[in-house]
Write an enzyme that holds these catalytic residues in place. Structure first.
Site, PDB file in Angstrom:
ATOM      1  N   ARG A  37       0.684  -1.201  -0.111  1.00  0.00           N
ATOM      2  CA  ARG A  37       0.153   0.055   0.268  1.00  0.00           C
ATOM      3  C   ARG A  37       0.844   1.295   0.013  1.00  0.00           C
ATOM      4  O   ARG A  37       0.411   2.407   0.120  1.00  0.00           O
ATOM      5  CB  ARG A  37      -0.801  -0.149   1.138  1.00  0.00           C
ATOM      6  CG  ARG A  37      -2.149  -1.248   1.295  1.00  0.00           C
ATOM      7  CD  ARG A  37      -3.002  -1.085   0.216  1.00  0.00           C
ATOM      8  NE  ARG A  37      -3.864  -2.201   0.258  1.00  0.00           N
ATOM      9  CZ  ARG A  37      -4.520  -2.511  -0.466  1.00  0.00           C
ATOM     10  NH1 ARG A  37      -4.924  -1.775  -1.402  1.00  0.00           N
ATOM     11  NH2 ARG A  37      -5.431  -3.500  -0.376  1.00  0.00           N
ATOM     12  N   TYR A  70       0.203  -2.432  -5.022  1.00  0.00           N
ATOM     13  CA  TYR A  70      -0.844  -2.068  -5.750  1.00  0.00           C
ATOM     14  C   TYR A  70      -0.739  -0.603  -5.958  1.00  0.00           C
ATOM     15  O   TYR A  70      -1.672   0.148  -6.699  1.00  0.00           O
ATOM     16  CB  TYR A  70      -2.124  -2.249  -4.699  1.00  0.00           C
ATOM     17  CG  TYR A  70      -2.524  -3.549  -4.181  1.00  0.00           C
ATOM     18  CD1 TYR A  70      -2.600  -4.633  -5.021  1.00  0.00           C
ATOM     19  CD2 TYR A  70      -2.543  -3.935  -3.051  1.00  0.00           C
ATOM     20  CE1 TYR A  70      -2.897  -5.860  -4.915  1.00  0.00           C
ATOM     21  CE2 TYR A  70      -2.946  -5.304  -2.248  1.00  0.00           C
ATOM     22  CZ  TYR A  70      -3.078  -6.058  -3.506  1.00  0.00           C
ATOM     23  OH  TYR A  70      -3.517  -7.454  -3.028  1.00  0.00           O
ATOM     24  N   HIS A 211      -3.521 -17.240 -10.430  1.00  0.00           N
ATOM     25  CA  HIS A 211      -3.906 -16.826  -8.856  1.00  0.00           C
ATOM     26  C   HIS A 211      -5.239 -17.746  -8.884  1.00  0.00           C
ATOM     27  O   HIS A 211      -6.122 -17.421  -9.485  1.00  0.00           O
ATOM     28  CB  HIS A 211      -4.277 -15.492  -8.825  1.00  0.00           C
ATOM     29  CG  HIS A 211      -2.914 -14.722  -8.551  1.00  0.00           C
ATOM     30  ND1 HIS A 211      -3.182 -13.211  -8.902  1.00  0.00           N
ATOM     31  CD2 HIS A 211      -1.830 -14.886  -8.158  1.00  0.00           C
ATOM     32  CE1 HIS A 211      -1.887 -12.560  -8.540  1.00  0.00           C
ATOM     33  NE2 HIS A 211      -1.022 -13.748  -8.221  1.00  0.00           N
ATOM     34  N   HIS A 226     -12.135 -11.807  -3.267  1.00  0.00           N
ATOM     35  CA  HIS A 226     -11.645 -13.297  -2.997  1.00  0.00           C
ATOM     36  C   HIS A 226     -12.396 -13.757  -2.126  1.00  0.00           C
ATOM     37  O   HIS A 226     -12.823 -13.486  -0.958  1.00  0.00           O
ATOM     38  CB  HIS A 226     -10.101 -13.412  -3.131  1.00  0.00           C
ATOM     39  CG  HIS A 226      -9.291 -12.726  -4.171  1.00  0.00           C
ATOM     40  ND1 HIS A 226      -7.913 -12.702  -4.277  1.00  0.00           N
ATOM     41  CD2 HIS A 226      -9.569 -11.913  -5.101  1.00  0.00           C
ATOM     42  CE1 HIS A 226      -7.684 -12.219  -5.327  1.00  0.00           C
ATOM     43  NE2 HIS A 226      -8.604 -11.676  -5.895  1.00  0.00           N
TER      44      HIS A 226
END
Length: 277
Positions: A37, A70, A211, A226
């Site tokens: 982050r 990210y 993934h 998810h």
């Protein structure tokens, strides 16, 4: 053999990730190259790295997958954010050469109302700047769920990026099962058809990692949330077909399900029990 692992934290170092992988029955793993982050990266302890490489060699680990943070948005509307993405990727790819011949995955990014074509232009520009002929790392574009202004929600968008990269041999794709199901690719009922489309548009030779995630949301929801294996809208039966599909079963699978280590261990044990050698 089913090559499977999960996302592990770098907090305790590289050797510890190797030991944790063995502890939960994995023979590979994924990790963030830096604060997911943020953007800060820890100094690499070469003794720690060598210890991991020794564990990987002695236990026949499959390819390891590094994940960009990210915050890396290669197609942001903000010039400084794009420059930050370039700086991070250059540094990450240099670091990856300390563990050669592995994989580096990143989210293509969000074009933030500029339009997909402008977003793709920026992503291609970044890749043509940072990739080098001498690198041993394969850089993967991740398939996305299509929330907001994400680029990479269709196979066509991924293919267009790769087609315009000069060093195409350094590029591949990471297919996220939750993402493509949420994006509108029905891997529950039409797995063969989806893979045929992938092969036609991108080429299955580009598919380097998966993934493996269930989804909290229904088909074509564009949500990207998810779920644990077998507890979402994909379900265990569909996931079992994925890991056993002749065009996929040789690939490394990486769990990003909402779990701690013990939960990952249970999922890996379950999936190994469903895998047909």
């Amino acid at each position: 053999m089913l090559n499977i692992g999960c996302h592990l934290s770098t907090t305790k170092g590289f050797e510890n990730m190797g030991k944790e992988a063995l502890q939960i029955g994995a023979n590979t793993f994924q990790f963030f190259t830096r604060n997911p982050r943020g953007g800060k990266a820890k100094e690499i302890d070469m003794d720690d790295m060598e210890a991991l490489l020794k564990i990987a060699r002695e236990n026949n680990f499959a390819t390891i997958l590094a994940h960009a943070p990210y915050t890396l948005n290669a197609c942001s509307a903000d010039e400084r954010t794009r420059e930050f993405a370039r700086e991070m990727m250059v540094d990450d790819l240099n670091r990856m050469e300390l563990m050669p011949n592995n994989l580096y995955n990143f989210h293509p990014g969000s074009h933030v109302k500029q339009g997909v074509e402008i977003g793709i232009n920026y992503i291609v520009g970044l890749l043509n700047t940072v990739l080098s002929k001498d690198q041993t790392t394969t850089v993967l574009l991740e398939t996305m769920a299509g929330k907001g202004s994400e680029v990479g929600r269709t196979f066509e968008e991924i293919a267009e990026i790769i087609s315009r990269v000069e060093l195409k041999e350094k590029m591949g794709v990471c297919l996220d099962t939750c993402h493509i199901y949420d994006a509108g690719y029905d891997i529950v009922n039409e797995l063969d058809k989806v893979l045929e489309e992938f092969d036609t548009v991108i080429g299955l030779d580009r598919l380097k990692a998966i993934h493996l995630n269930d989804s909290k949301n229904p088909f074509k929801s564009h949500k990207d949330r998810h779920e644990k294996i077998g507890e979402g809208f994909l379900g265990l039966e569909a996931i079992t077909r994925i890991i056993n599909h002749p065009k996929l079963k040789h690939l490394p699978f990486f769990l990003e399900t909402p779990n701690e280590l013990d939960g990952y261990a249970k999922e890996i044990e379950l999936l190994r029990s469903k895998y047909v050698e």
